[in-house]
Design a protein around this motif. Sequence first.
Motif, mmCIF file in Angstrom:
data_model
loop_
_atom_site.group_PDB
_atom_site.id
_atom_site.type_symbol
_atom_site.label_atom_id
_atom_site.label_comp_id
_atom_site.label_asym_id
_atom_site.label_seq_id
_atom_site.Cartn_x
_atom_site.Cartn_y
_atom_site.Cartn_z
ATOM 1 N N VAL A 94 -0.154 -2.257 22.488
ATOM 2 C CA VAL A 94 0.304 -1.988 21.128
ATOM 3 C C VAL A 94 -0.581 -0.904 20.527
ATOM 4 O O VAL A 94 -1.793 -0.871 20.789
ATOM 5 N N ALA A 95 0.031 0.003 19.791
ATOM 6 C CA ALA A 95 -0.724 1.086 19.142
ATOM 7 C C ALA A 95 -0.252 1.195 17.702
ATOM 8 O O ALA A 95 0.956 1.173 17.427
ATOM 9 N N ILE A 96 -1.216 1.273 16.806
ATOM 10 C CA ILE A 96 -0.938 1.317 15.367
ATOM 11 C C ILE A 96 -1.762 2.434 14.759
ATOM 12 O O ILE A 96 -2.930 2.605 15.107
ATOM 13 N N ALA A 97 -1.166 3.203 13.862
ATOM 14 C CA ALA A 97 -1.920 4.207 13.110
ATOM 15 C C ALA A 97 -1.527 4.104 11.651
ATOM 16 O O ALA A 97 -0.349 3.914 11.328
ATOM 17 N N ALA A 98 -2.514 4.200 10.777
ATOM 18 C CA ALA A 98 -2.281 4.138 9.329
ATOM 19 C C ALA A 98 -3.097 5.229 8.661
ATOM 20 O O ALA A 98 -4.313 5.296 8.824
ATOM 21 N N ALA A 99 -2.409 6.096 7.922
ATOM 22 C CA ALA A 99 -3.076 7.177 7.199
ATOM 23 C C ALA A 99 -2.920 6.953 5.710
ATOM 24 O O ALA A 99 -1.882 6.458 5.255
ATOM 25 N N SER A 127 -9.727 2.437 2.333
ATOM 26 C CA SER A 127 -9.390 1.020 2.155
ATOM 27 C C SER A 127 -7.947 0.734 2.552
ATOM 28 O O SER A 127 -7.668 -0.233 3.258
ATOM 29 N N GLU A 128 -7.048 1.578 2.049
ATOM 30 C CA GLU A 128 -5.625 1.345 2.314
ATOM 31 C C GLU A 128 -5.301 1.558 3.795
ATOM 32 O O GLU A 128 -4.467 0.849 4.358
ATOM 33 N N ALA A 129 -5.956 2.531 4.408
ATOM 34 C CA ALA A 129 -5.689 2.786 5.828
ATOM 35 C C ALA A 129 -6.125 1.593 6.677
ATOM 36 O O ALA A 129 -5.366 1.106 7.528
ATOM 37 N N PHE A 130 -7.341 1.103 6.433
ATOM 38 C CA PHE A 130 -7.802 -0.068 7.178
ATOM 39 C C PHE A 130 -6.903 -1.278 6.904
ATOM 40 O O PHE A 130 -6.535 -2.009 7.823
ATOM 41 N N ALA A 131 -6.581 -1.493 5.645
ATOM 42 C CA ALA A 131 -5.816 -2.688 5.286
ATOM 43 C C ALA A 131 -4.423 -2.655 5.922
ATOM 44 O O ALA A 131 -3.977 -3.646 6.518
ATOM 45 N N ALA A 132 -3.741 -1.512 5.822
ATOM 46 C CA ALA A 132 -2.386 -1.429 6.370
ATOM 47 C C ALA A 132 -2.423 -1.596 7.890
ATOM 48 O O ALA A 132 -1.554 -2.259 8.481
ATOM 49 N N CYS A 133 -3.438 -1.023 8.531
ATOM 50 C CA CYS A 133 -3.558 -1.117 9.992
ATOM 51 C C CYS A 133 -3.788 -2.577 10.412
ATOM 52 O O CYS A 133 -3.121 -3.098 11.313
ATOM 53 N N TRP A 138 0.871 -1.192 0.000
ATOM 54 C CA TRP A 138 0.000 0.000 0.000
ATOM 55 C C TRP A 138 0.901 1.234 0.000
ATOM 56 O O TRP A 138 1.107 1.863 1.058
ATOM 57 N N PRO A 139 1.424 1.603 -1.152
ATOM 58 C CA PRO A 139 2.421 2.688 -1.184
ATOM 59 C C PRO A 139 1.872 4.028 -0.694
ATOM 60 O O PRO A 139 2.646 4.877 -0.248
ATOM 61 N N THR A 140 0.554 4.213 -0.749
ATOM 62 C CA THR A 140 0.000 5.506 -0.321
ATOM 63 C C THR A 140 -0.239 5.569 1.189
ATOM 64 O O THR A 140 -0.597 6.623 1.707
ATOM 65 N N ALA A 141 -0.067 4.443 1.878
ATOM 66 C CA ALA A 141 -0.352 4.426 3.319
ATOM 67 C C ALA A 141 0.906 4.756 4.123
ATOM 68 O O ALA A 141 2.003 4.316 3.796
ATOM 69 N N VAL A 142 0.718 5.556 5.170
ATOM 70 C CA VAL A 142 1.806 5.870 6.114
ATOM 71 C C VAL A 142 1.440 5.205 7.442
ATOM 72 O O VAL A 142 0.337 5.384 7.941
ATOM 73 N N LEU A 143 2.392 4.428 7.977
ATOM 74 C CA LEU A 143 2.084 3.539 9.089
ATOM 75 C C LEU A 143 3.050 3.778 10.245
ATOM 76 O O LEU A 143 4.225 4.077 10.031
#
Lengths: 81, 81, 156, 156
Positions: free
Chosen positions: D92-97, D102-108, D71-76
């Motif tokens: 544990v804490a995770i954030a994906a923008a 779709s990409e944010a949910f998937a990367a997270c 997901w190249p557009t996602a920042v994690l």
Amino acid sequence: MRVTVRLFARLRELVGAGELSRNVAAGAVVAVVWDDLAREYPAISPYAGSMSCAVNAEYARMTTVVDEDDEVAFLPPVSGG
Amino acid sequence: MRVTVRLFARLRELVGAGELSRNVAAGAVVAVVWDDLAREYPAISPYAGSMSCAVNAEYARMTTVVDEDDEVAFLPPVSGG
Amino acid sequence: MIATRVTTDRLDPAALVQAVETPGSGAIATFVGLVRDHNQGRRVLHLVYEAYEPLAERALTRILDEARDRWPTAVLAVHHRTGKLEVGQVSVAIAAASPHRSEAFAACRYAIERVKQIVPIWKHEYFEGGDVWIEGATADPDDTSARDSAMRIACA
Amino acid sequence: MIATRVTTDRLDPAALVQAVETPGSGAIATFVGLVRDHNQGRRVLHLVYEAYEPLAERALTRILDEARDRWPTAVLAVHHRTGKLEVGQVSVAIAAASPHRSEAFAACRYAIERVKQIVPIWKHEYFEGGDVWIEGATADPDDTSARDSAMRIACA
């Protein structure tokens, strides 16, 4: 040659130490380090099929050759999260 | 009988008002309110196939019967989020 | 705090998290929608969200009911902002807590999919050179194929 | 802020969100794992997390690389806490923008699945009446079937 053995979680508790220094023959693979340890601490043997290993804090294989002063780690199945 | 017509977003802009008071015959359904409005404001006609409607702030059908003083709302396709 | 809200106030995702959390929570999934600086090649200046508020509140409550039916262990909150929003501001905030992560992710994802399907809120985009009303889904809470589609997306 | 971190400090999900957000972000998905008061019918008193820190940091970095490939557009960002944690505390804490949800949910989701597969961290559960080491997955970052499974779960 000397290697440092690192143990974590239940493996650490079964051995009673998180870090040991051990001798292995030059050219030995990780499996040799494990087998020696399991002879010394038979309680850890059940982990042979489920653990992972690392050399110098990088994941490795039981067939990875170890060098003098390497840090060899044995890792029970992980449970982070 | 009088009903209040509520319009939103582009429908509101096409009509130039978010709220109107209109007369319809007793026993009229929502579709009658719409048809009258579309005759008055032909620009809204293209929404006939894509809009939703509500009566008294509950989703309704074009076949729902309206009563005196009901609030009849016409809703373009939504874009929240 | 109220689990559903349509408001012109700034949204506070942290407050939603606190609202859904219980001692039995093992996982909290959140989602926020933000105003991005570009949309379909246009430079976005700001957005204005308009809502049919009483129906929007009811639609949010309906989404929570649907989610509770499907994921009884999940606790969900959904707030949507209206009015003028600048780039970077939060338009929608969702939090879902549950003992395990699958239900938290699923309820959170389901909620945003359903918001986009059935909540009477409209986005007016002001971009460099013009403005446009964004129009998405024809809202119909009884459309089972839309609901099934949201469920499919939510349940990995 | 650093995108990956293994630390005994309290985690700050809001700081992770700030770290991943850009003017192009239209969606931010987050996940936090919390210590729940019950596990498998046992009343949990607290947990102690142990890590092989240098390898855990590398494994987190690897997860970010894998996600960026997919997901190249996602920042994690992914932070994991260690040490003693009380009920309700964040492990544990995770954030994906990303521009779209779709990409944010998937990367997270991908990130938390992979954390549980390959990050050398262990949970020691102290419950009413005893304690137990939790053991999950045999860590092997090169196991493509595990990675495929995480990808399948992430991509609804």
